[in-house]
Design a protein around this motif. Structure first.
Motif, PDB file in Angstrom:
ATOM      1  N   ILE A 131       0.876  -1.168   0.000  1.00  0.00           N
ATOM      2  CA  ILE A 131       0.000   0.000   0.000  1.00  0.00           C
ATOM      3  C   ILE A 131       0.912   1.216   0.000  1.00  0.00           C
ATOM      4  CG2 ILE A 131      -1.721   1.330   1.290  1.00  0.00           C
ATOM      5  CD1 ILE A 131      -2.883  -1.214   0.120  1.00  0.00           C
ATOM      6  N   SER A 132       0.859   1.989  -1.066  1.00  0.00           N
ATOM      7  CA  SER A 132       1.742   3.143  -1.199  1.00  0.00           C
ATOM      8  C   SER A 132       1.311   4.273  -0.267  1.00  0.00           C
ATOM      9  CB  SER A 132       1.730   3.651  -2.644  1.00  0.00           C
ATOM     10  OG  SER A 132       0.452   4.205  -2.945  1.00  0.00           O
ATOM     11  N   ASP A 133       2.204   5.238  -0.070  1.00  0.00           N
ATOM     12  CA  ASP A 133       1.863   6.416   0.723  1.00  0.00           C
ATOM     13  C   ASP A 133       0.689   7.158   0.102  1.00  0.00           C
ATOM     14  OD1 ASP A 133       3.784   5.965   2.629  1.00  0.00           O
ATOM     15  OD2 ASP A 133       5.275   7.298   1.726  1.00  0.00           O
ATOM     16  N   ALA A 134       0.640   7.185  -1.223  1.00  0.00           N
ATOM     17  CA  ALA A 134      -0.460   7.886  -1.901  1.00  0.00           C
ATOM     18  C   ALA A 134      -1.799   7.212  -1.624  1.00  0.00           C
ATOM     19  CB  ALA A 134      -0.197   7.941  -3.405  1.00  0.00           C
ATOM     20  N   GLN A 135      -1.832   5.874  -1.669  1.00  0.00           N
ATOM     21  CA  GLN A 135      -3.055   5.141  -1.336  1.00  0.00           C
ATOM     22  C   GLN A 135      -3.461   5.390   0.112  1.00  0.00           C
ATOM     23  OE1 GLN A 135      -1.328   1.354  -3.174  1.00  0.00           O
ATOM     24  NE2 GLN A 135      -3.490   0.872  -3.043  1.00  0.00           N
ATOM     25  N   LEU A 136      -2.469   5.362   0.994  1.00  0.00           N
ATOM     26  CA  LEU A 136      -2.736   5.576   2.414  1.00  0.00           C
ATOM     27  C   LEU A 136      -3.278   6.976   2.660  1.00  0.00           C
ATOM     28  CD1 LEU A 136      -2.528   4.429   5.285  1.00  0.00           C
ATOM     29  CD2 LEU A 136      -0.170   5.276   5.357  1.00  0.00           C
ATOM     30  N   ASP A 137      -2.655   7.974   2.019  1.00  0.00           N
ATOM     31  CA  ASP A 137      -3.112   9.359   2.181  1.00  0.00           C
ATOM     32  C   ASP A 137      -4.544   9.522   1.686  1.00  0.00           C
ATOM     33  OD1 ASP A 137      -0.698  10.123   3.252  1.00  0.00           O
ATOM     34  OD2 ASP A 137       0.119  10.855   1.349  1.00  0.00           O
ATOM     35  N   ASP A 138      -4.852   8.849   0.586  1.00  0.00           N
ATOM     36  CA  ASP A 138      -6.201   8.981   0.037  1.00  0.00           C
ATOM     37  C   ASP A 138      -7.234   8.334   0.956  1.00  0.00           C
ATOM     38  OD1 ASP A 138      -7.658   9.920  -2.400  1.00  0.00           O
ATOM     39  OD2 ASP A 138      -8.327   7.841  -2.407  1.00  0.00           O
ATOM     40  N   THR A 139      -6.885   7.198   1.559  1.00  0.00           N
ATOM     41  CA  THR A 139      -7.796   6.552   2.501  1.00  0.00           C
ATOM     42  C   THR A 139      -8.030   7.439   3.718  1.00  0.00           C
ATOM     43  OG1 THR A 139      -7.116   4.342   1.805  1.00  0.00           O
ATOM     44  CG2 THR A 139      -8.119   4.533   3.984  1.00  0.00           C
ATOM     45  N   ILE A 140      -6.969   8.054   4.224  1.00  0.00           N
ATOM     46  CA  ILE A 140      -7.104   8.956   5.371  1.00  0.00           C
ATOM     47  C   ILE A 140      -7.959  10.159   5.000  1.00  0.00           C
ATOM     48  CG2 ILE A 140      -5.832  10.541   6.878  1.00  0.00           C
ATOM     49  CD1 ILE A 140      -3.557   8.469   6.886  1.00  0.00           C
ATOM     50  N   SER A 158     -15.619  13.862  -7.981  1.00  0.00           N
ATOM     51  CA  SER A 158     -14.766  13.588  -6.823  1.00  0.00           C
ATOM     52  C   SER A 158     -13.353  14.120  -7.036  1.00  0.00           C
ATOM     53  CB  SER A 158     -14.694  12.080  -6.567  1.00  0.00           C
ATOM     54  OG  SER A 158     -13.865  11.456  -7.547  1.00  0.00           O
ATOM     55  N   GLU A 159     -12.621  14.224  -5.938  1.00  0.00           N
ATOM     56  CA  GLU A 159     -11.181  14.368  -6.024  1.00  0.00           C
ATOM     57  C   GLU A 159     -10.607  13.001  -6.397  1.00  0.00           C
ATOM     58  OE1 GLU A 159      -9.485  17.147  -5.833  1.00  0.00           O
ATOM     59  OE2 GLU A 159     -11.366  18.243  -5.489  1.00  0.00           O
ATOM     60  N   PRO A 160      -9.375  12.945  -6.899  1.00  0.00           N
ATOM     61  CA  PRO A 160      -8.788  11.642  -7.205  1.00  0.00           C
ATOM     62  C   PRO A 160      -8.746  10.751  -5.962  1.00  0.00           C
ATOM     63  CG  PRO A 160      -7.476  13.393  -8.170  1.00  0.00           C
ATOM     64  CD  PRO A 160      -8.483  14.057  -7.280  1.00  0.00           C
ATOM     65  N   PHE A 161      -9.060   9.468  -6.131  1.00  0.00           N
ATOM     66  CA  PHE A 161      -9.005   8.523  -5.022  1.00  0.00           C
ATOM     67  C   PHE A 161      -8.450   7.197  -5.526  1.00  0.00           C
ATOM     68  CE2 PHE A 161     -13.127   8.039  -6.994  1.00  0.00           C
ATOM     69  CZ  PHE A 161     -13.400   6.675  -6.968  1.00  0.00           C
ATOM     70  N   ARG A 162      -7.894   6.429  -4.597  1.00  0.00           N
ATOM     71  CA  ARG A 162      -7.172   5.198  -4.950  1.00  0.00           C
ATOM     72  C   ARG A 162      -7.973   3.972  -4.565  1.00  0.00           C
ATOM     73  NH1 ARG A 162      -3.965   1.442  -6.689  1.00  0.00           N
ATOM     74  NH2 ARG A 162      -1.745   1.798  -6.962  1.00  0.00           N
ATOM     75  N   THR A 163      -8.034   2.984  -5.444  1.00  0.00           N
ATOM     76  CA  THR A 163      -8.530   1.648  -5.117  1.00  0.00           C
ATOM     77  C   THR A 163      -7.457   0.653  -5.539  1.00  0.00           C
ATOM     78  OG1 THR A 163      -9.539   1.059  -7.251  1.00  0.00           O
ATOM     79  CG2 THR A 163     -10.875   2.419  -5.728  1.00  0.00           C
ATOM     80  N   HIS A 181      -7.478  -1.022  -8.035  1.00  0.00           N
ATOM     81  CA  HIS A 181      -7.381  -0.998  -9.497  1.00  0.00           C
ATOM     82  C   HIS A 181      -6.527   0.153 -10.011  1.00  0.00           C
ATOM     83  CE1 HIS A 181     -10.405  -4.082  -9.491  1.00  0.00           C
ATOM     84  NE2 HIS A 181     -11.274  -3.297  -8.872  1.00  0.00           N
ATOM     85  N   GLY A 182      -6.337   1.192  -9.208  1.00  0.00           N
ATOM     86  CA  GLY A 182      -5.584   2.365  -9.639  1.00  0.00           C
ATOM     87  C   GLY A 182      -6.219   3.634  -9.105  1.00  0.00           C
ATOM     88  N   TRP A 183      -5.914   4.766  -9.761  1.00  0.00           N
ATOM     89  CA  TRP A 183      -6.468   6.063  -9.363  1.00  0.00           C
ATOM     90  C   TRP A 183      -7.706   6.393 -10.198  1.00  0.00           C
ATOM     91  CZ3 TRP A 183      -5.250   9.088  -5.295  1.00  0.00           C
ATOM     92  CH2 TRP A 183      -4.063   8.791  -4.615  1.00  0.00           C
ATOM     93  N   HIS A 184      -8.721   6.969  -9.561  1.00  0.00           N
ATOM     94  CA  HIS A 184      -9.979   7.302 -10.223  1.00  0.00           C
ATOM     95  C   HIS A 184     -10.389   8.743  -9.923  1.00  0.00           C
ATOM     96  CE1 HIS A 184     -11.115   2.841 -10.150  1.00  0.00           C
ATOM     97  NE2 HIS A 184     -10.301   2.925  -9.122  1.00  0.00           N
ATOM     98  N   ILE A 185     -11.176   9.307 -10.827  1.00  0.00           N
ATOM     99  CA  ILE A 185     -12.128  10.354 -10.461  1.00  0.00           C
ATOM    100  C   ILE A 185     -13.498   9.821 -10.886  1.00  0.00           C
ATOM    101  CG2 ILE A 185     -10.638  12.397 -10.516  1.00  0.00           C
ATOM    102  CD1 ILE A 185     -11.654  12.956 -13.360  1.00  0.00           C
ATOM    103  N   ALA A 186     -14.528  10.170 -10.121  1.00  0.00           N
ATOM    104  CA  ALA A 186     -15.867   9.661 -10.406  1.00  0.00           C
ATOM    105  C   ALA A 186     -16.874  10.791 -10.330  1.00  0.00           C
ATOM    106  CB  ALA A 186     -16.242   8.562  -9.411  1.00  0.00           C
TER     107      ALA A 186
END
Length: 429
Positions: free
Chosen positions: A92-101, A366-371, A373-378
């Motif tokens: 889990i990258s720092d970017a994924q972690l930051d997005d979850t937080i 949305s703002e970009p968020f991580r799953t 599968h990768g990065w998304h905007i929705a």
């Protein structure tokens, strides 16, 4: 020299110089877990956190020794899953972690700084919270990756459950279940089973005499949710393990059920609460998204920045969402349709995507968020409430069966992982 001795030596710190130098132990090994260890500080951290949460909720707790046993078992399982994740190359990258937080903070209607201060006030150490959350995300992915492939649901199973629900007039009631597991070894002898049954009967007697279920669960249960007081959360009766659903059906709030025998041991259940009778409507959203997958060439931060730029341009009227999806999205299933995902319940998506759709207003991007599968905007294009038609009921039944099977297989997977490991709990801790 044993592994435990080598590691303990490494955890000694020299203070001062010369003949007056003194050794000060800054940590110690509590458990050896295959090729890794559980540290004493990690056990202490969980025990103290459980105590703080219990105090805030007015919850009584068992002895420190019982808490320590549960905390140690929790850390053993976490450690085994993290080792497996490492072998699987799962991170889990720092970017994924930051997005979850960021998502957690938004759910609690707090800014990132406000959330940070809340964590510090409640737990004292923000960085430790971050790393614990990272571990929880990784272990969740490990379980999903290893359990989902074990599950197959046939059309005949769906038909059978649908028929049973119609015959019984089943509703969408949800039960908040409490669970205590008195475990037996994987190759239990008759004596092992008898001893476990005796312990289960004693627990039942304590509960019938008015003992607090959550306190007893923390003290006695071998279940994965023991430190949460055995709380399994909210489930429809058809999402529960079959053993539980058959025992819970027709019961009322606060009833104590058990002991129920399974391959894992003896189970004791209670109903903390019941909600949501006869809910016949389904909430759906019509949404679209753009997916960018990080790679060796495209960094996590670059993928996130690209999507943030797309979102800003669409909001400003400088770009069209559908055209950007057709040009850049890496989701083959929706790319040619401008990222359109059609009408669906948010629950069909992975948790981070589901939670994002649930938060968005109509037409909001949305703002970009991580799953995973990768990065998304929705973007949510519309929302509606529909009747539970036959097709929708089949989808609901599929998810109910899947959730039930998933819970059962997840427990089996963790038990297998634990039984195959080399575990050495150090006696002097």
């Amino acid at each position: 020299m044993k592994l435990s001795q080598l590691i303990s030596a490494a955890l000694l710190c020299c203070v001062g110089f010369g003949s007056n130098a003194a050794e000060r132990e800054i940590d110690s090994v509590a458990v050896i877990v295959d090729n890794s260890v559980v540290l004493e500080s990690d056990v202490t951290d969980i025990v103290e956190r459980v105590k703080r949460n219990a105090q805030a909720q007015g919850q009584t707790l068992p002895s420190d020794a019982a808490l320590r046993t549960q905390a140690t078992e929790r850390l053993i399982l976490t450690n085994l899953q993290l080792q497996l994740a490492q072998r699987m190359g799962m991170q889990i990258s720092d970017a994924q972690l930051d997005d979850t937080i960021r998502n957690i903070a938004q759910d609690e209607k707090l800014s990132l700084e406000q959330f940070r201060q809340q964590v510090i006030a409640e737990e004292g150490n923000y960085e430790r919270f971050r790393e614990r959350l990272r571990d929880e995300m990784i272990t969740g992915e490990v379980v999903r990756a290893n359990v989902q492939r074990r599950i197959y649901i046939s059309p005949q199973e769906i038909d059978s459950v649908l028929k049973m629900m119609e015959e019984q007039g089943a509703s969408n009631e949800q039960y908040n279940i409490g669970h205590i597991l008195i475990a037996i070894p994987s190759q239990a002898s008759a004596e092992d089973i008898s001893e476990a049954k005796d312990r289960a009967d004693k627990v039942m007697q304590l509960l019938r005499d008015g003992s607090d279920f959550k306190r007893i669960a923390i003290a006695s249960s071998s279940g994965a949710n023991a430190l949460e007081g055995g709380d399994l959360g909210w489930m429809n009766i058809n999402e529960m393990p079959t053993l539980f659903s058959e025992a819970i059906r027709g019961r009322k709030k606060t009833d104590i059920v058990g002991p129920l025998r399974s391959g894992a041991g003896f189970h004791i259940l209670t109903i903390f609460d019941i909600r949501g009778e006869n809910v016949a409507a389904i909430n759906e959203v019509k949404s679209r998204h753009i997916l960018i997958k990080p790679s060796i060439i495209l960094s996590e931060e670059r993928a996130r920045t690209m999507l943030a730029d797309f979102a800003a341009k669409v909001r400003a009227g400088e770009a069209d969402f559908a055209e950007l999806a057709k040009q850049h999205s890496e989701d083959p299933g929706s790319k040619l349709n401008g990222g359109d995902l059609g009408w669906s319940e948010p629950t069909v998506f992975v948790p981070a995507f589901r939670d994002t759709l649930n938060r968005l207003e109509i037409n909001e991007i949305s703002e970009p968020f991580r799953t995973e599968h990768g990065w998304h905007i929705a973007q949510v294009l519309d929302k509606r409430t529909v009747d539970a038609t036959a097709d929708k009921k089949r989808e609901q039944v599929y998810r109910m069966i899947f959730n039930r099977r998933y819970n059962e297989e997840a427990s089996n997977f963790l038990r297998e992982l634990r039984s195959e490991a080399h575990i050495e709990v150090l006696a002097d801790n």
